[in-house]
Design an enzyme around this catalytic site. Structure first.
Site, PDB file in Angstrom:
ATOM      1  N   CYS A   1       0.820  -1.209   0.000  1.00  0.00           N
ATOM      2  CA  CYS A   1       0.000   0.000   0.000  1.00  0.00           C
ATOM      3  C   CYS A   1       0.849   1.252   0.000  1.00  0.00           C
ATOM      4  O   CYS A   1       1.901   1.296   0.631  1.00  0.00           O
ATOM      5  CB  CYS A   1      -0.850   0.077   1.257  1.00  0.00           C
ATOM      6  SG  CYS A   1      -2.092  -1.163   1.384  1.00  0.00           S
TER       7      CYS A   1
ATOM      8  N   ARG B   1       5.268   0.164  -5.883  1.00  0.00           N
ATOM      9  CA  ARG B   1       5.170  -0.709  -4.726  1.00  0.00           C
ATOM     10  C   ARG B   1       4.194  -1.854  -4.970  1.00  0.00           C
ATOM     11  O   ARG B   1       4.173  -2.823  -4.198  1.00  0.00           O
ATOM     12  CB  ARG B   1       4.713   0.096  -3.499  1.00  0.00           C
ATOM     13  CG  ARG B   1       5.722   1.137  -3.070  1.00  0.00           C
ATOM     14  CD  ARG B   1       5.109   2.163  -2.157  1.00  0.00           C
ATOM     15  NE  ARG B   1       4.824   1.663  -0.829  1.00  0.00           N
ATOM     16  CZ  ARG B   1       5.627   1.800   0.224  1.00  0.00           C
ATOM     17  NH1 ARG B   1       6.778   2.413   0.087  1.00  0.00           N
ATOM     18  NH2 ARG B   1       5.292   1.337   1.400  1.00  0.00           N
TER      19      ARG B   1
ATOM     20  N   TRP C   1      -2.978  -2.707  -1.647  1.00  0.00           N
ATOM     21  CA  TRP C   1      -2.566  -4.084  -1.958  1.00  0.00           C
ATOM     22  C   TRP C   1      -3.301  -4.926  -0.934  1.00  0.00           C
ATOM     23  O   TRP C   1      -2.923  -4.970   0.245  1.00  0.00           O
ATOM     24  CB  TRP C   1      -1.047  -4.208  -1.843  1.00  0.00           C
ATOM     25  CG  TRP C   1      -0.516  -5.515  -2.326  1.00  0.00           C
ATOM     26  CD1 TRP C   1      -0.183  -5.854  -3.610  1.00  0.00           C
ATOM     27  CD2 TRP C   1      -0.219  -6.668  -1.529  1.00  0.00           C
ATOM     28  NE1 TRP C   1       0.288  -7.146  -3.654  1.00  0.00           N
ATOM     29  CE2 TRP C   1       0.274  -7.674  -2.394  1.00  0.00           C
ATOM     30  CE3 TRP C   1      -0.334  -6.963  -0.171  1.00  0.00           C
ATOM     31  CZ2 TRP C   1       0.660  -8.940  -1.951  1.00  0.00           C
ATOM     32  CZ3 TRP C   1       0.044  -8.219   0.275  1.00  0.00           C
ATOM     33  CH2 TRP C   1       0.539  -9.192  -0.609  1.00  0.00           C
TER      34      TRP C   1
ATOM     35  N   ASN D   1      -2.138   1.578   5.861  1.00  0.00           N
ATOM     36  CA  ASN D   1      -1.208   0.539   5.404  1.00  0.00           C
ATOM     37  C   ASN D   1      -0.923  -0.339   6.612  1.00  0.00           C
ATOM     38  O   ASN D   1      -0.532   0.165   7.662  1.00  0.00           O
ATOM     39  CB  ASN D   1       0.071   1.211   4.898  1.00  0.00           C
ATOM     40  CG  ASN D   1       1.177   0.233   4.534  1.00  0.00           C
ATOM     41  OD1 ASN D   1       2.321   0.610   4.458  1.00  0.00           O
ATOM     42  ND2 ASN D   1       0.850  -1.022   4.322  1.00  0.00           N
ATOM     43  N   GLY D   2      -1.149  -1.644   6.469  1.00  0.00           N
ATOM     44  CA  GLY D   2      -0.875  -2.548   7.585  1.00  0.00           C
ATOM     45  C   GLY D   2      -2.026  -3.515   7.790  1.00  0.00           C
ATOM     46  O   GLY D   2      -2.895  -3.665   6.920  1.00  0.00           O
TER      47      GLY D   2
ATOM     48  N   GLU E   1      18.448 -17.303  -7.009  1.00  0.00           N
ATOM     49  CA  GLU E   1      18.017 -15.930  -7.303  1.00  0.00           C
ATOM     50  C   GLU E   1      17.548 -15.828  -8.765  1.00  0.00           C
ATOM     51  O   GLU E   1      16.554 -15.164  -9.065  1.00  0.00           O
ATOM     52  CB  GLU E   1      19.166 -14.958  -6.995  1.00  0.00           C
ATOM     53  CG  GLU E   1      18.923 -13.500  -7.348  1.00  0.00           C
ATOM     54  CD  GLU E   1      17.730 -12.866  -6.652  1.00  0.00           C
ATOM     55  OE1 GLU E   1      17.158 -13.469  -5.731  1.00  0.00           O
ATOM     56  OE2 GLU E   1      17.351 -11.754  -7.069  1.00  0.00           O
TER      57      GLU E   1
ATOM     58  N   LYS F   1      13.825 -14.717  -9.969  1.00  0.00           N
ATOM     59  CA  LYS F   1      13.552 -13.625 -10.926  1.00  0.00           C
ATOM     60  C   LYS F   1      12.614 -14.119 -12.018  1.00  0.00           C
ATOM     61  O   LYS F   1      11.677 -13.439 -12.390  1.00  0.00           O
ATOM     62  CB  LYS F   1      14.838 -13.115 -11.593  1.00  0.00           C
ATOM     63  CG  LYS F   1      15.786 -12.307 -10.752  1.00  0.00           C
ATOM     64  CD  LYS F   1      15.276 -10.969 -10.314  1.00  0.00           C
ATOM     65  CE  LYS F   1      14.596 -11.090  -9.001  1.00  0.00           C
ATOM     66  NZ  LYS F   1      15.060 -10.582  -7.816  1.00  0.00           N
TER      67      LYS F   1
ATOM     68  N   GLU G   1       9.094 -14.562 -10.656  1.00  0.00           N
ATOM     69  CA  GLU G   1       8.453 -13.295 -10.285  1.00  0.00           C
ATOM     70  C   GLU G   1       7.880 -12.567 -11.495  1.00  0.00           C
ATOM     71  O   GLU G   1       6.771 -12.061 -11.437  1.00  0.00           O
ATOM     72  CB  GLU G   1       9.472 -12.354  -9.619  1.00  0.00           C
ATOM     73  CG  GLU G   1       9.798 -12.698  -8.193  1.00  0.00           C
ATOM     74  CD  GLU G   1      10.854 -11.759  -7.609  1.00  0.00           C
ATOM     75  OE1 GLU G   1      10.690 -11.340  -6.474  1.00  0.00           O
ATOM     76  OE2 GLU G   1      11.854 -11.455  -8.290  1.00  0.00           O
TER      77      GLU G   1
ATOM     78  N   HIS H   1      19.397 -36.919  -7.292  1.00  0.00           N
ATOM     79  CA  HIS H   1      18.640 -37.349  -6.111  1.00  0.00           C
ATOM     80  C   HIS H   1      17.164 -36.998  -6.248  1.00  0.00           C
ATOM     81  O   HIS H   1      16.439 -36.980  -5.253  1.00  0.00           O
ATOM     82  CB  HIS H   1      19.239 -36.710  -4.847  1.00  0.00           C
ATOM     83  CG  HIS H   1      20.659 -37.125  -4.606  1.00  0.00           C
ATOM     84  ND1 HIS H   1      20.995 -38.372  -4.126  1.00  0.00           N
ATOM     85  CD2 HIS H   1      21.829 -36.488  -4.836  1.00  0.00           C
ATOM     86  CE1 HIS H   1      22.313 -38.466  -4.049  1.00  0.00           C
ATOM     87  NE2 HIS H   1      22.842 -37.341  -4.490  1.00  0.00           N
TER      88      HIS H   1
ATOM     89  N   LYS I   1       6.258  -4.246  -3.731  1.00  0.00           N
ATOM     90  CA  LYS I   1       7.579  -3.804  -3.280  1.00  0.00           C
ATOM     91  C   LYS I   1       7.434  -3.405  -1.817  1.00  0.00           C
ATOM     92  O   LYS I   1       6.341  -3.078  -1.380  1.00  0.00           O
ATOM     93  CB  LYS I   1       7.983  -2.592  -4.118  1.00  0.00           C
ATOM     94  CG  LYS I   1       9.437  -2.210  -4.028  1.00  0.00           C
ATOM     95  CD  LYS I   1      10.269  -3.011  -4.976  1.00  0.00           C
ATOM     96  CE  LYS I   1      11.745  -2.686  -4.864  1.00  0.00           C
ATOM     97  NZ  LYS I   1      12.561  -3.751  -5.446  1.00  0.00           N
TER      98      LYS I   1
HETATM   99  N1  HGA Z   1      -5.290  -4.325   5.464  1.00  0.00           N
HETATM  100  C1  HGA Z   1      -5.588  -3.260   4.550  1.00  0.00           C
HETATM  101  C2  HGA Z   1      -4.334  -2.597   4.042  1.00  0.00           C
HETATM  102  C3  HGA Z   1      -3.434  -3.564   3.331  1.00  0.00           C
HETATM  103  C4  HGA Z   1      -1.994  -3.119   3.151  1.00  0.00           C
HETATM  104  O1  HGA Z   1      -1.418  -2.395   3.935  1.00  0.00           O
HETATM  105  N2  HGA Z   1      -1.297  -3.628   2.105  1.00  0.00           N
HETATM  106  O2  HGA Z   1       0.041  -3.231   1.891  1.00  0.00           O
HETATM  107  C5  HGA Z   1      -6.452  -3.746   3.387  1.00  0.00           C
HETATM  108  O3  HGA Z   1      -6.511  -4.943   3.107  1.00  0.00           O
HETATM  109  O4  HGA Z   1      -7.101  -2.919   2.775  1.00  0.00           O
END
Ligand code: HGA
Length: 607
Positions: A2, A27, A72, A97-98, A480, A484, A487, A503, A602
């Site tokens: 986020c 990000r 996100w 964010n969180g 690595e 890549k 990803e 093996h 990110k």
């Molecule tokens: N939990 C919140 C914010 C998600 C977040 O910080 N993502 O990096 C949500 O799901 O909206």
């Protein structure tokens, strides 16, 4: 992850919010939104698409205070209804964010109080909680009260419809910066969102809450005590986050590696000898007491740690363990107070790595060293010692220059530890310094392989799986390379130490399984050659990145890409670049979103 942008000014701040979100796009996100106060009302615009779409939708929106967000999703699927900002009764708006871990409990309590939930997110409880306290006090106090009820991690921005000149922001466990302009103030998840308006920045500390107006701000710590925090002037250049002549940030960042390495090694290469002080003043006292090293990191940074293990044990003769941070943080381990705990993170905000660092400290480890690309990041602030990689901003989600500069930093640690332990004589030290000075030039030569790598990428575009092989300190490089490819091209790729092939994984080898091998001219070369024959005998097509003096030549089903020179202990750094380019060109062939691969983000600031 986020991204948050907020602004309080005496002008329309919608363009600043949208531009800030554009800068945070790297990000990774799935939806975006913003809210401003306009004529006493909250005006919210959200979009389940890109920030550009949000920009169009908000073209007629204006306000002098506002908050904006790229989401996100962690709780509730990506959709417009779940996009931030979240609001409570048209009065309070929040971006977050969180993760709020006790949101279910809080949601039940708030629902019982009559609050109606319009999203599936954990975030919405924050808006209603603040609303529930707002009648009794200011936005600052209401936010402080609400925060005491939250369990989990957050960076938040809050505004209220009846307060057109005020924003409150806070952080705990997720990053947030305060940007100080002339008669205007901003918040952002990282510096790239703020460079458009200011270079002056205050890094909010764990638990800080800040009340922000156009002309002033007041910061309060976790205990509610007013505090002063130092202001920094960012050295970042706005152009450093521009794409320039490149098609993607990842390509740009791969090509920036010679300069990034030169910058990271600059102070050491300009000096005549290596000193512990490059890791901080206290290193002189700490290093002689250290009898083993524990490296904690995630993803690409963990691969850097795995390479360092070979270096530290062989060159410095010091035992070294490398652990995945998200595992270590929950594991019961046996602490040894003489351990140097090394954390590695590009952003310095990686939630799992930070938690692992704090877990290590809580179990009695006091010698801590962070290797990180962002000055003043949480991991740097919370460690006794540090080495800053000077890779510059890394925008592409798939890490490239951050990784090779981390390796350079870890090699410096190896040499300093070797010296402290009496295992590096003057001649050897000078020899290594010479090799380090040459590293940026050697990297430049490796990058000249780009056209050949672009050509072989076509062999991978229609494949669903790939194997990567390496031995010794090049096994983590193979890992690595596989990471890549996964990803950014979404091809399933696995890495094995080449000796492990028979093996198990050899069973997978047939004409549809391309096998990529890292083949430096080292002690294991002959063994590796036999492993490659085993693949060829089963019809597997080989792509070998071989040092020029390995005498492996192309033949039917074996594609050799010759590396310009063998770099001894520094070889893993050079062998990384062709694998980055391979992943990049395969992704181009497949037409994926190279810089923003699906489902990834990110700065992994949530657990
Ligand atoms: N939990 C919140 C914010 C998600 C977040 O910080 N993502 O990096 C949500 O799901 O909206």
């Amino acid at each position: 992850m986020c991204g948050i942008v907020g602004a309080v000014a005496k002008r329309n701040i919608v363009p600043v919010l949208v531009n800030g979100l554009l800068r945070l796009e790297y990000r990774g996100y799935d939806s975006a939104g913003l809210v401003v106060v306009h004529e006493g009302k909250l005006e919210r615009v959200r979009s389940a698409g890109r920030v550009a779409e949000l920009g169009q939708k908000s073209a007629n929106t204006s306000g002098e205070v506002g908050i904006a967000h790229t989401r996100w999703a962690t709780h509730g699927k990506p959709s417009e209804r779940n996009a931030h900002p979240h609001m409570s009764r048209e009065l309070i708006a929040v971006v977050h964010n969180g993760i709020i871990e006790n949101y279910e409990e809080l949601k039940a309590e708030l629902s019982a109080q009559g609050y109606e939930f319009t999203s599936d997110t954990d975030t919405e409880v924050i808006a209603h909680l603040i609303h529930s306290h707002y009648a009794q006090g200011s936005l600052l106090v209401a936010t402080q009260m609400a925060l005491t009820q939250l369990v989990g991690a957050y960076a938040i921005g809050v505004i209220a419809a009846d307060n057109p000149h005020l924003m409150v922001a806070a952080r705990k466990g997720s990053p947030l910066l305060l940007g100080v302009g002339e008669g205007e103030h901003f918040v952002g998840s990282d510096m790239s969102a703020l460079l458009q308006v200011t270079r002056n920045v205050v890094y909010l500390e764990e638990g800080d809450v800040v009340e922000i107006k156009a002309d002033s701000f007041r910061i309060f710590d976790m205990a509610g005590v007013r505090v002063q925090r130092q202001m920094h002037v960012s050295e970042l250049d706005n152009d450093s986050v521009e794409l320039g002549k490149y098609q993607h940030y990842m390509q740009k960042e791969i090509h920036e590696q010679p300069q990034a390495l030169a910058n990271t090694l600059e102070s050491v290469c300009n000096s005549q000898s290596l000193v512990p002080g490059i890791f901080g003043a206290e290193a002189n006292d700490i290093f002689p007491h250290v009898d083993n090293i524990l490296i904690l990191a995630c993803g690409t940074s963990n691969h850097a740690g795995q390479v360092a293990r070979y270096w530290l044990e062989e060159v410095a003769g010091i035992p070294c363990n490398v652990e995945i941070a998200s595992e270590y943080r929950y594991r019961t381990s046996v602490p040894n107070p003489k351990t140097l705990v090394v954390t590695i993170s590009q952003s310095g905000e990686t939630a799992d790595t930070l938690a692992a660092l704090n877990h290590a400290k809580a179990t009695g480890h006091s010698y801590t060293l962070a290797i990180c690309n962002v000055p003043e990041s949480a991991i740097i602030r919370q460690s006794k010692l540090r080495l800053l990689t000077r890779a510059g901003p890394e925008i592409g989600v798939a890490s490239t220059k951050a990784f090779t500069t981390q390796l350079a930093g870890l090699f410096l640690l190896t040499l300093v530890m070797a010296k402290v332990r009496g295992r590096l004589d003057e001649t050897r030290e000078q020899q290594f310094l010479h090799e380090l000075r040459h590293l940026p030039t050697a990297m430049q030569k490796v990058l000249e392989l780009e056209p050949q790598i672009a050509e072989i990428a076509a062999h991978f575009a229609d494949k669903h799986h790939a194997l990567f092989l390496g031995r010794g300190m090049h096994y983590p490089i193979a890992a690595e390379g596989a990471l890549k490819l996964k990803e950014i091209s979404y091809i399933h790729a696995e890495a094995y130490p080449a000796g492990e092939l028979k093996h198990g994984p050899l069973a997978l080898v047939d004409k549809d399984m391309p096998v990529v091998s890292v083949a430096p001219n080292d002690a294991l070369l002959e063994k590796l050659k036999s492993n490659l024959q085993e693949v060829r005998a089963r019809g597997g097509e080989l792509f070998v990145f071989a040092d020029a003096d390995t005498h492996i030549h192309s033949s039917a089903g074996i594609h050799i890409l010759q590396m310009p020179e063998h770099a001894g202990f520094l070889s893993p750094i050079l062998h990384t670049a062709p694998l980055q380019l391979l992943a990049y060109y395969v992704a181009l062939q497949k037409g994926t979103d190279v810089d923003k691969p699906r489902n990834l983000a990110k700065s992994v600031t949530v657990e």
